[in-house]
Design a protein around this motif. Structure first.
Motif, PDB file in Angstrom:
ATOM      1  N   ALA A   1      -7.060  -0.035   0.513  1.00 17.95           N
ATOM      2  CA  ALA A   1      -7.453   1.243  -0.093  1.00 17.95           C
ATOM      3  C   ALA A   1      -6.492   1.699  -1.181  1.00 17.95           C
ATOM      4  CB  ALA A   1      -7.602   2.322   0.977  1.00 17.95           C
ATOM      5  N   ALA A   2      -5.203   1.562  -0.976  1.00 18.36           N
ATOM      6  CA  ALA A   2      -4.235   2.031  -1.964  1.00 18.36           C
ATOM      7  C   ALA A   2      -4.373   1.272  -3.276  1.00 18.36           C
ATOM      8  CB  ALA A   2      -2.812   1.901  -1.426  1.00 18.36           C
TER       9      ALA A   2
ATOM     10  N   VAL B   1       2.764   1.743 -10.775  1.00 21.30           N
ATOM     11  CA  VAL B   1       2.345   0.439 -10.275  1.00 21.30           C
ATOM     12  C   VAL B   1       2.764   0.238  -8.831  1.00 21.30           C
ATOM     13  CG1 VAL B   1       2.642  -2.038 -10.580  1.00 21.30           C
ATOM     14  CG2 VAL B   1       2.400  -0.558 -12.569  1.00 21.30           C
ATOM     15  N   ALA B   2       3.942   0.669  -8.501  1.00 17.33           N
ATOM     16  CA  ALA B   2       4.505   0.382  -7.185  1.00 17.33           C
ATOM     17  C   ALA B   2       3.843   1.215  -6.105  1.00 17.33           C
ATOM     18  CB  ALA B   2       6.000   0.648  -7.194  1.00 17.33           C
TER      19      ALA B   2
ATOM     20  N   ARG C   1     -13.772  -2.433  -9.836  1.00 18.15           N
ATOM     21  CA  ARG C   1     -13.779  -2.348 -11.301  1.00 18.15           C
ATOM     22  C   ARG C   1     -15.202  -2.228 -11.829  1.00 18.15           C
ATOM     23  NH1 ARG C   1     -14.523  -5.616 -15.534  1.00 18.15           N
ATOM     24  NH2 ARG C   1     -13.394  -5.126 -17.441  1.00 18.15           N
ATOM     25  N   ASN C   2     -16.104  -3.053 -11.341  1.00 17.65           N
ATOM     26  CA  ASN C   2     -17.491  -2.999 -11.805  1.00 17.65           C
ATOM     27  C   ASN C   2     -18.128  -1.656 -11.489  1.00 17.65           C
ATOM     28  OD1 ASN C   2     -17.299  -5.581 -12.824  1.00 17.65           O
ATOM     29  ND2 ASN C   2     -18.203  -6.539 -11.032  1.00 17.65           N
TER      30      ASN C   2
ATOM     31  N   GLY D   1      -5.834   2.667  -6.913  1.00 19.90           N
ATOM     32  CA  GLY D   1      -5.088   2.522  -8.155  1.00 19.90           C
ATOM     33  C   GLY D   1      -5.947   1.955  -9.281  1.00 19.90           C
ATOM     34  N   VAL D   2      -6.772   0.962  -8.950  1.00 22.87           N
ATOM     35  CA  VAL D   2      -7.684   0.374  -9.937  1.00 22.87           C
ATOM     36  C   VAL D   2      -8.657   1.441 -10.434  1.00 22.87           C
ATOM     37  CG1 VAL D   2      -9.586  -1.275 -10.233  1.00 22.87           C
ATOM     38  CG2 VAL D   2      -7.494  -1.979  -9.053  1.00 22.87           C
ATOM     39  N   LEU D   3      -9.241   2.177  -9.502  1.00 18.81           N
ATOM     40  CA  LEU D   3     -10.207   3.215  -9.864  1.00 18.81           C
ATOM     41  C   LEU D   3      -9.557   4.334 -10.663  1.00 18.81           C
ATOM     42  CD1 LEU D   3     -12.191   3.370  -6.508  1.00 18.81           C
ATOM     43  CD2 LEU D   3     -12.996   2.423  -8.679  1.00 18.81           C
ATOM     44  N   THR D   4      -8.360   4.727 -10.275  1.00 22.71           N
ATOM     45  CA  THR D   4      -7.659   5.796 -10.988  1.00 22.71           C
ATOM     46  C   THR D   4      -7.360   5.374 -12.415  1.00 22.71           C
ATOM     47  OG1 THR D   4      -6.678   6.608  -8.942  1.00 22.71           O
ATOM     48  CG2 THR D   4      -5.583   7.237 -10.994  1.00 22.71           C
ATOM     49  N   ARG D   5      -6.947   4.142 -12.589  1.00 22.51           N
ATOM     50  CA  ARG D   5      -6.617   3.648 -13.934  1.00 22.51           C
ATOM     51  C   ARG D   5      -7.845   3.671 -14.840  1.00 22.51           C
ATOM     52  NH1 ARG D   5      -2.950   3.973 -17.316  1.00 22.51           N
ATOM     53  NH2 ARG D   5      -2.421   2.137 -18.460  1.00 22.51           N
ATOM     54  N   ILE D   6      -9.012   3.395 -14.296  1.00 16.78           N
ATOM     55  CA  ILE D   6     -10.223   3.344 -15.111  1.00 16.78           C
ATOM     56  C   ILE D   6     -10.859   4.721 -15.249  1.00 16.78           C
ATOM     57  CG2 ILE D   6     -12.566   2.410 -15.269  1.00 16.78           C
ATOM     58  CD1 ILE D   6     -11.465  -0.119 -13.842  1.00 16.78           C
TER      59      ILE D   6
END
Length: 189
Positions: free
Chosen positions: A29-30, A113-114, A80-81, A34-39
């Motif tokens: 989940a973490a 990132v960490a 991501r998709n 992070g991936v979702l937050t970045r996008i």
């Protein structure tokens, strides 16, 4: 060779194992957040997207093929998709979105990132790897680096990027393909 625990959990989830699904969520989940937050950038939208991503994972885990890649890679692709689908559905889609500032909240982007829960050593390793990525991006031409960031961090389409940079669509595809190859070469050094 280590066993890909995420792949094993995904295979169990495909069989309807709820405890495996809980373990999968706890383990991933973490990173997926992070991936979702970045996008997506918006906390409320990220929360909604996380729920939808894990619903998709529950429903589609049988589509995962361990021989095609790591379980975490598959999960990141799903997240991501989904995030890109959400971006494309936004009303402001008609105009190109602004470039995301590297330091929009005053925080060093490498600090994001960490995983804070992973411990000091893992955090330092993640920061070191992030620094390597940033250094490799610095070796690319500015327009190529901006195009890759636009595609993979902001979710812009090839067409959006071609328009933004004033180049033909096929040229943009070439930029992205060659830029990614150069990044890979740099990271493999």
């Amino acid at each position: 060779m280590t066993v890909d625990q995420i792949s094993l959990l995904l295979q169990r989830v495909a069989g309807g194992d709820r405890s495996a699904f809980e373990a999968l969520y706890a383990a991933t989940a973490a990173k997926l957040s992070g991936v979702l937050t970045r996008i997506l950038g918006n906390k409320a939208e990220v929360d909604d997207a996380m729920q939808e991503v894990f619903i998709r994972v529950w429903q589609r885990s049988a589509q995962f093929r361990p021989e095609r890649g790591a379980g975490m890679s598959w999960l990141i692709a799903v997240a991501r998709n989904h995030a890109l689908d959400r971006l494309r559905a936004r009303p402001e889609r008609a105009g190109l979105r602004q470039e995301v500032a590297r330091d929009e909240d005053g925080q060093d982007p490498l600090d994001r990132v960490a995983d804070k829960a992973a411990g000091a050593e893992a955090g330092l390793i993640a920061q070191g790897e992030a620094r390597r990525v940033v250094d490799c991006f610095d070796e690319l031409e500015n327009d190529r680096a901006a195009a890759i960031k636009g595609a993979y961090l902001q979710g812009l389409s090839y067409l959006d990027l071609a328009e933004r940079h004033g180049v033909p669509l096929n040229t943009m595809r070439t930029w992205l393909r060659r830029g990614l190859l150069r990044l890979r070469e740099c990271l493999d050094r």
